[in-house]
Motif scaffolding. Structure first.
Motif, PDB file in Angstrom:
ATOM      1  N   VAL A   1       0.844  -1.190   0.000  1.00 28.04           N
ATOM      2  CA  VAL A   1       0.000   0.000   0.000  1.00 28.04           C
ATOM      3  C   VAL A   1       0.876   1.235   0.000  1.00 28.04           C
ATOM      4  O   VAL A   1       1.909   1.289   0.654  1.00 28.04           O
ATOM      5  CB  VAL A   1      -0.910   0.011   1.259  1.00 28.04           C
TER       6      VAL A   1
ATOM      7  N   GLU B   1       0.603   5.665   0.126  1.00 29.40           N
ATOM      8  CA  GLU B   1      -0.288   6.773   0.461  1.00 29.40           C
ATOM      9  C   GLU B   1       0.068   7.966  -0.405  1.00 29.40           C
ATOM     10  O   GLU B   1       1.226   8.365  -0.482  1.00 29.40           O
ATOM     11  CB  GLU B   1      -0.157   7.146   1.931  1.00 29.40           C
TER      12      GLU B   1
ATOM     13  N   LEU C   1     -14.760   5.168   0.058  1.00 36.95           N
ATOM     14  CA  LEU C   1     -13.738   5.744  -0.809  1.00 36.95           C
ATOM     15  C   LEU C   1     -13.579   7.225  -0.470  1.00 36.95           C
ATOM     16  O   LEU C   1     -14.360   8.059  -0.890  1.00 36.95           O
ATOM     17  CB  LEU C   1     -14.110   5.562  -2.282  1.00 36.95           C
TER      18      LEU C   1
ATOM     19  N   SER D   1      -7.977  10.908  -1.625  1.00 36.78           N
ATOM     20  CA  SER D   1      -6.621  10.668  -1.141  1.00 36.78           C
ATOM     21  C   SER D   1      -5.754  11.922  -1.174  1.00 36.78           C
ATOM     22  O   SER D   1      -4.717  11.974  -0.524  1.00 36.78           O
ATOM     23  CB  SER D   1      -5.955   9.573  -1.988  1.00 36.78           C
TER      24      SER D   1
ATOM     25  N   ASP E   1      -8.490   7.763  -7.463  1.00 36.13           N
ATOM     26  CA  ASP E   1      -9.743   7.823  -6.716  1.00 36.13           C
ATOM     27  C   ASP E   1     -10.948   7.759  -7.649  1.00 36.13           C
ATOM     28  O   ASP E   1     -11.906   7.017  -7.410  1.00 36.13           O
ATOM     29  CB  ASP E   1      -9.815   9.122  -5.897  1.00 36.13           C
TER      30      ASP E   1
ATOM     31  N   ARG F   1     -16.543  -3.082  -0.757  1.00 33.14           N
ATOM     32  CA  ARG F   1     -15.553  -2.515   0.163  1.00 33.14           C
ATOM     33  C   ARG F   1     -14.259  -3.333   0.150  1.00 33.14           C
ATOM     34  O   ARG F   1     -13.155  -2.770   0.172  1.00 33.14           O
ATOM     35  CB  ARG F   1     -16.114  -2.476   1.583  1.00 33.14           C
ATOM     36  N   VAL F   2     -14.391  -4.657   0.097  1.00 33.83           N
ATOM     37  CA  VAL F   2     -13.206  -5.511   0.077  1.00 33.83           C
ATOM     38  C   VAL F   2     -12.422  -5.304  -1.222  1.00 33.83           C
ATOM     39  O   VAL F   2     -11.197  -5.203  -1.217  1.00 33.83           O
ATOM     40  CB  VAL F   2     -13.606  -6.983   0.241  1.00 33.83           C
TER      41      VAL F   2
ATOM     42  N   ALA G   1     -10.633  -1.874  -1.165  1.00 29.69           N
ATOM     43  CA  ALA G   1      -9.465  -1.905  -0.279  1.00 29.69           C
ATOM     44  C   ALA G   1      -8.278  -2.567  -0.965  1.00 29.69           C
ATOM     45  O   ALA G   1      -7.129  -2.131  -0.830  1.00 29.69           O
ATOM     46  CB  ALA G   1      -9.803  -2.627   1.019  1.00 29.69           C
ATOM     47  N   HIS G   2      -8.547  -3.633  -1.717  1.00 32.64           N
ATOM     48  CA  HIS G   2      -7.459  -4.309  -2.435  1.00 32.64           C
ATOM     49  C   HIS G   2      -6.888  -3.414  -3.525  1.00 32.64           C
ATOM     50  O   HIS G   2      -5.663  -3.277  -3.656  1.00 32.64           O
ATOM     51  CB  HIS G   2      -7.960  -5.605  -3.056  1.00 32.64           C
TER      52      HIS G   2
ATOM     53  N   GLN H   1      -6.904  -0.205  -3.753  1.00 32.42           N
ATOM     54  CA  GLN H   1      -6.185   0.927  -3.159  1.00 32.42           C
ATOM     55  C   GLN H   1      -4.790   0.525  -2.688  1.00 32.42           C
ATOM     56  O   GLN H   1      -3.910   1.363  -2.557  1.00 32.42           O
ATOM     57  CB  GLN H   1      -6.980   1.509  -1.992  1.00 32.42           C
ATOM     58  N   ALA H   2      -4.601  -0.769  -2.422  1.00 36.60           N
ATOM     59  CA  ALA H   2      -3.315  -1.244  -1.929  1.00 36.60           C
ATOM     60  C   ALA H   2      -2.295  -1.464  -3.040  1.00 36.60           C
ATOM     61  O   ALA H   2      -1.131  -1.713  -2.755  1.00 36.60           O
ATOM     62  CB  ALA H   2      -3.500  -2.548  -1.147  1.00 36.60           C
TER      63      ALA H   2
END
Length: 220
Positions: free
Chosen positions: A25, A27, A86, A89, A106, A127-128, A131-132, A134-135
């Protein structure tokens, strides 16, 4: 009434399979409050300033632009940000005097969320998957990904053979080619206004249709 996605019935947790890949991940940087201005500002006699790509990390997009590009309502955008599905970022709503600022990644994910919702995937499963995605360390790595879903599980395919194998096994009901969504979004954002994340100045969108109309008006 347009839904926010929370009305979709929740199912079992969605498993995102990572075939032969491992990513970390990262940022994206946050920025200061924007300044009023326009970019690029080219004076007569000066060379033209290179136009930044919509995918550049130096470019951010405000909420209304993100909605227009992703094909969602502001109510959906606000709900997804407040519930953590979401969040932007580049810049959140804090301090309250600022506006949310979304990156290209995004908005790409916003479009994918919209398509998954339209296909009937539950918000819990989405959501799962989000999350993946975004990583994934490099946003460019997403372009070669195809998401396959059977309604309960979302699979990440990075090769055509993986897509074929899923279809043969009856696991893939529909798929989203992220690269195709990427190209469509890039063309859309290039025509819309953006904001420099380093200076806060406005990046004016380039709409070929507007340029053609201006040329016709000058010719009259």
């Amino acid at each position: 009434m347009t839904g926010t996605g929370d009305e979709v019935a929740t199912g079992g947790l969605c498993t995102v399979h990572l075939p032969r890949t491992a990513r970390t991940v990262t940022e994206l940087p946050r920025t200061e409050l924007p300044r009023v201005g326009r970019f690029p500002a080219v004076q007569p006699g000066q060379p033209a300033i290179e136009r930044l790509s919509p995918t550049s990390e130096l470019i951010g997009y405000r909420g209304p632009t993100a909605c227009a590009a992703a094909g969602i309502t502001y109510r959906q955008l606000d709900y997804w940000a407040r519930t953590g599905l979401l969040e932007p970022s580049v810049r959140s709503v804090y301090p309250v005097s600022s506006q949310r600022l979304y990156s290209f990644r995004d908005i790409l994910l916003l479009k994918i969320v919209k398509r998954l919702l339209d296909a009937g995937v539950s918000l819990q499963n989405i959501r799962v998957a989000v999350a993946h995605l975004q990583a994934v360390a490099e946003v460019a790595d997403l372009a070669g990904t195809t998401l396959m879903c059977d309604g309960a599980t979302v699979y990440e395919c990075t090769t055509p053979q993986q897509v074929v194998d899923l279809m043969k096994g009856g696991q893939g009901v529909f798929g989203i080619a992220v690269g195709a969504v990427w190209r469509e979004l890039e063309l859309t954002l290039d025509r819309l206004h953006a904001e420099r994340t380093d200076t806060g100045e406005t990046v004016v969108g380039h709409d070929p249709a507007d340029e053609l109309a201006q040329r016709r008006n000058r010719a009259v």
